[in-house]
Write an enzyme that holds these catalytic residues in place. Sequence first.
Site, PDB file in Angstrom:
ATOM      1  N   GLY A 132      33.343 -13.152  43.837  1.00 55.30           N
ATOM      2  CA  GLY A 132      32.361 -13.822  42.987  1.00 55.30           C
ATOM      3  C   GLY A 132      31.667 -12.863  42.035  1.00 55.30           C
ATOM      4  O   GLY A 132      31.621 -11.657  42.265  1.00 55.30           O
TER       5      GLY A 132
ATOM      6  N   ARG B 150      23.528 -14.926  39.889  1.00 60.52           N
ATOM      7  CA  ARG B 150      22.068 -14.847  40.017  1.00 60.52           C
ATOM      8  C   ARG B 150      21.555 -13.412  39.954  1.00 60.52           C
ATOM      9  O   ARG B 150      20.365 -13.177  39.899  1.00 60.52           O
ATOM     10  CB  ARG B 150      21.655 -15.530  41.342  1.00 60.52           C
ATOM     11  CG  ARG B 150      21.814 -17.035  41.312  1.00 60.52           C
ATOM     12  CD  ARG B 150      21.827 -17.669  42.705  1.00 60.52           C
ATOM     13  NE  ARG B 150      23.133 -17.553  43.361  1.00 60.52           N
ATOM     14  CZ  ARG B 150      23.442 -18.059  44.552  1.00 60.52           C
ATOM     15  NH1 ARG B 150      22.529 -18.711  45.239  1.00 60.52           N
ATOM     16  NH2 ARG B 150      24.642 -17.914  45.073  1.00 60.52           N
TER      17      ARG B 150
ATOM     18  N   LYS C 246      28.497  -8.057  41.881  1.00 64.38           N
ATOM     19  CA  LYS C 246      27.430  -8.080  42.897  1.00 64.38           C
ATOM     20  C   LYS C 246      27.719  -7.156  44.075  1.00 64.38           C
ATOM     21  O   LYS C 246      26.868  -6.350  44.452  1.00 64.38           O
ATOM     22  CB  LYS C 246      27.224  -9.520  43.395  1.00 64.38           C
ATOM     23  CG  LYS C 246      26.215  -9.620  44.523  1.00 64.38           C
ATOM     24  CD  LYS C 246      25.766 -11.028  44.789  1.00 64.38           C
ATOM     25  CE  LYS C 246      26.761 -11.798  45.604  1.00 64.38           C
ATOM     26  NZ  LYS C 246      26.231 -13.146  45.931  1.00 64.38           N
TER      27      LYS C 246
ATOM     28  N   GLN D 262      41.779 -12.987  43.537  1.00 67.16           N
ATOM     29  CA  GLN D 262      41.530 -14.413  43.287  1.00 67.16           C
ATOM     30  C   GLN D 262      41.194 -14.524  41.796  1.00 67.16           C
ATOM     31  O   GLN D 262      40.098 -14.179  41.386  1.00 67.16           O
ATOM     32  CB  GLN D 262      40.357 -14.889  44.154  1.00 67.16           C
ATOM     33  CG  GLN D 262      40.068 -16.373  44.028  1.00 67.16           C
ATOM     34  CD  GLN D 262      38.718 -16.759  44.657  1.00 67.16           C
ATOM     35  OE1 GLN D 262      37.815 -15.940  44.772  1.00 67.16           O
ATOM     36  NE2 GLN D 262      38.606 -18.024  45.033  1.00 67.16           N
TER      37      GLN D 262
ATOM     38  N   GLY E 272      36.001 -21.110  44.787  1.00 69.60           N
ATOM     39  CA  GLY E 272      35.200 -21.359  45.980  1.00 69.60           C
ATOM     40  C   GLY E 272      35.609 -20.480  47.143  1.00 69.60           C
ATOM     41  O   GLY E 272      36.670 -19.852  47.140  1.00 69.60           O
ATOM     42  N   THR E 273      34.719 -20.444  48.160  1.00 68.36           N
ATOM     43  CA  THR E 273      34.957 -19.548  49.301  1.00 68.36           C
ATOM     44  C   THR E 273      36.182 -19.974  50.120  1.00 68.36           C
ATOM     45  O   THR E 273      36.860 -19.117  50.705  1.00 68.36           O
ATOM     46  CB  THR E 273      33.721 -19.520  50.220  1.00 68.36           C
ATOM     47  OG1 THR E 273      33.315 -20.865  50.509  1.00 68.36           O
ATOM     48  CG2 THR E 273      32.553 -18.801  49.548  1.00 68.36           C
TER      49      THR E 273
ATOM     50  N   ASP F 142      28.601 -10.243  50.575  1.00 66.40           N
ATOM     51  CA  ASP F 142      27.202 -10.109  50.156  1.00 66.40           C
ATOM     52  C   ASP F 142      26.210 -10.217  51.309  1.00 66.40           C
ATOM     53  O   ASP F 142      25.062 -10.576  51.114  1.00 66.40           O
ATOM     54  CB  ASP F 142      26.871 -11.125  49.046  1.00 66.40           C
ATOM     55  CG  ASP F 142      26.882 -12.566  49.525  1.00 66.40           C
ATOM     56  OD1 ASP F 142      27.347 -12.823  50.659  1.00 66.40           O
ATOM     57  OD2 ASP F 142      26.423 -13.450  48.768  1.00 66.40           O
TER      58      ASP F 142
ATOM     59  N   GLY G 253      23.897 -23.030  53.455  1.00 65.42           N
ATOM     60  CA  GLY G 253      24.504 -24.187  54.100  1.00 65.42           C
ATOM     61  C   GLY G 253      23.790 -24.458  55.419  1.00 65.42           C
ATOM     62  O   GLY G 253      23.433 -23.527  56.132  1.00 65.42           O
TER      63      GLY G 253
ATOM     64  N   ARG H 232      13.375  46.810  21.749  1.00 64.24           N
ATOM     65  CA  ARG H 232      12.071  46.290  21.371  1.00 64.24           C
ATOM     66  C   ARG H 232      11.642  47.091  20.143  1.00 64.24           C
ATOM     67  O   ARG H 232      11.830  48.312  20.124  1.00 64.24           O
ATOM     68  CB  ARG H 232      11.108  46.613  22.518  1.00 64.24           C
ATOM     69  CG  ARG H 232       9.994  45.665  22.695  1.00 64.24           C
ATOM     70  CD  ARG H 232       9.028  46.259  23.672  1.00 64.24           C
ATOM     71  NE  ARG H 232       9.299  45.950  25.076  1.00 64.24           N
ATOM     72  CZ  ARG H 232       8.775  46.622  26.097  1.00 64.24           C
ATOM     73  NH1 ARG H 232       8.030  47.689  25.885  1.00 64.24           N
ATOM     74  NH2 ARG H 232       9.017  46.269  27.326  1.00 64.24           N
TER      75      ARG H 232
END
Length: 462
Positions: free
Chosen positions: A11, A15, A22, A72, A77-78, A104, A139, A438
Amino acid sequence: MAVHIVVLAAGQGKRMNSELPKVAHPIAGRTMLGWVLAAAQPLQPESTVVVLGHGADVVRETLPSDVVVAIQEQQLGTGHAAQIGIAALGDTLPGDVIVVLYGDTPMLTPSLVQELADVQADETGRLITAHIDDPSGYGRVVRDESGSVQEIVEHRDCTPEQLEIKEFNAGIYAIRADEFRAALDEITDDNAQGEYYITDVVAILAGKGDKLEAVVSRPEEVAGINSHDQLAEAQQELRTRVNERLMQSGVWMLDPQRTYIDETVTVAPGARIYPGVHLEGDTTIAAHAVVGPDSFIVDSSIGEGARVWYSVVRGAVVGENCQVGPYASLREGSVMEAGSKIGTFVETKNTTLGEGAKANHQAYLGDAEVGARSNIGAGTVTVNYDGVDKHKTEIGEDAFIGSDTMLVAPVTIGDRASTGAGSVITNDVSDDALAIERSGQREIPGYSHRRQARKAAKKAED
Ligand code: UD1
Ligand code: CA
């Protein structure tokens, strides 16, 4: 019974509003995904597949070589990601267990993953849940009257009654290979997000009488990271774990809340760490070393009894009983042998300081070799760069470099040799000699009277 691991990490993490994928975000020395893989490591999996998609190339770079990557292309989707990951596992035996984790959830502990994977002979599989007051976004775990888990309903698909459920799905499953594959074949994208949910596997199996056992965990261990404020919480938690481990082993910390140590760092018992210290990468702190306050140390080793405070140390070796700071900058390739000192506003790069050598104030030492016990005066600069190439400065043992000496490299200063303050040294200096470059000092008597007269004349003009 063999264990196989699939980690879902394809994914984008919308957000996060971040260019970095992520799961590639760093937390205390590992990536988010790295923490998940580390938590699963004690299972001694027969195979490990990580499903990547968004930013796959960036994430792949961070993975150990024995991990298989499955791609993928489209994040449907998962459940879809799990199908791809499980297909990439290769052969599994019917009784084998496939553990699916999300990339995550970095706060997972090895002991929790072990409890999950400890699927008993009469069980089809297990999943992890936890209770929190506000499970928004997660969920929900729906149980029947007997308490068995019936299904997982995603937040957006919940009825108002289901939204009241405080038990949420952690997103970690251990299910027998054949049952897992068969159930994944049956999932659809008929839901609020139009995605294939791995969570539907739970209801599909329950419908066949294959209930999954719920392992109820502490919510801090299974929180999913979807935003930067959650990332900050995970950092806090994982740093706390690192610090607690070190303190239990005998490391002294004045204020662990303000001490930032990567998982990759080794700190020996008996070391003392003051607040505001960041220890990163491949760093080692030996016993009785004192670090801080306020220092940043990366890919470096600090020897026994050494002291580093208010300083930045990168790619350097600080020997036994050395002193660094306050306000020193040790860059790549700096090596301090035992008992040497680098003081205030001194910068070193690719430079070795022999035993007991000192550069106590305001100096730049680059591409230099300083012999044992030599003293580098304040304001000394190794002029190592001619605008095209870098050149070396070699200083012998027991040498005395006067304040404000410019050592124009390539140049060699002999053992016990000295340079006069303010000299620009362009030629080699022999052992035991004094080199002084010097112009003679002139004196103009009564100069202030001339200046006053000029001032008065100017005023009269205006
Ligand atoms: C998911 C669970 C939810 C659970 C929560 C726990 C589903 C449908 N929902 O929701 O029940 O409470 O995690 O944190 O599984 N991923 C892919 N490919 C995809 C989609 C996602 O690899 O097509 C990966 C992501 O990179 C991420 C993980 O799967 O690492 C979870 O995805 P995410 O979108 O964060 O799921 P949540 O909405 O948090
Ligand atoms: Ca998530």
